[in-house]
Design a protein around this motif. Sequence first.
Motif, PDB file in Angstrom:
ATOM      1  N   SER A 107       0.871  -1.158   0.028  1.00  0.00           N
ATOM      2  CA  SER A 107       0.017   0.114  -0.035  1.00  0.00           C
ATOM      3  C   SER A 107       0.887   1.285   0.130  1.00  0.00           C
ATOM      4  O   SER A 107       1.854   1.184   0.616  1.00  0.00           O
ATOM      5  CB  SER A 107      -0.812   0.028   1.386  1.00  0.00           C
ATOM      6  N   ASN A 108       0.126   2.342  -0.837  1.00  0.00           N
ATOM      7  CA  ASN A 108       1.027   3.789  -0.478  1.00  0.00           C
ATOM      8  C   ASN A 108       1.086   4.237   0.618  1.00  0.00           C
ATOM      9  O   ASN A 108       1.685   5.219   1.083  1.00  0.00           O
ATOM     10  CB  ASN A 108       0.721   4.593  -1.970  1.00  0.00           C
ATOM     11  N   CYS A 165       6.448   1.710  -2.013  1.00  0.00           N
ATOM     12  CA  CYS A 165       5.244   1.347  -1.286  1.00  0.00           C
ATOM     13  C   CYS A 165       5.622   0.587   0.050  1.00  0.00           C
ATOM     14  O   CYS A 165       6.697   0.194   0.333  1.00  0.00           O
ATOM     15  CB  CYS A 165       4.125   0.714  -2.086  1.00  0.00           C
ATOM     16  N   ASP A 203      -5.624   3.143  -2.059  1.00  0.00           N
ATOM     17  CA  ASP A 203      -4.813   3.667  -2.857  1.00  0.00           C
ATOM     18  C   ASP A 203      -5.251   3.726  -4.187  1.00  0.00           C
ATOM     19  O   ASP A 203      -4.810   4.562  -5.024  1.00  0.00           O
ATOM     20  CB  ASP A 203      -3.640   2.408  -3.101  1.00  0.00           C
TER      21      ASP A 203
END
Length: 158
Positions: A13-14, A47, A90
């Motif tokens: 995930s960012n 990420c 995201d």
Amino acid sequence: MLISQYTYFALSSNRVSAAEITARLGIEPDEIAVRGSRLASPARPACHRWKITCRVPGWTVDEQIDRIVDRLFIHAERIGELAVELDKFDGEPGASMLQVVRVFEHPDGEEEDLTGPSEGFEKLAGQHQLLGWHLDARMLEFLRLTRAELDVDEYAYG
């Protein structure tokens, strides 16, 4: 020919950290990556990543994947639900990934085994015992439940 290979399952995930993913799943990862921990601009790693890995030398890709699936299958639905949430956070798909990495001619790689016949056949150079792999129905079900993409990267060392 020398071959080095490993596999991992990752949630990425960012915006959601590996620590938050761990807290949500209640499963300790083998490895994590923190977004931007090596380089801020552009962010490297790109990420946050929570990973379950298998790096056992001499194992085929399907044996390595099987080890990961054995560890995570009972959690697969919950992982899939979290993957959907991460994709929404995201704004793009791809939070869940099963990754296969193979490096040819890596100095730490495994030599091709040319000793003796195999099942009555003569072994010839170029038929490395680590080449070739398959995904059985259980592995495919794991990918479906976790909503994982399968990514296979093969590189030449150097």
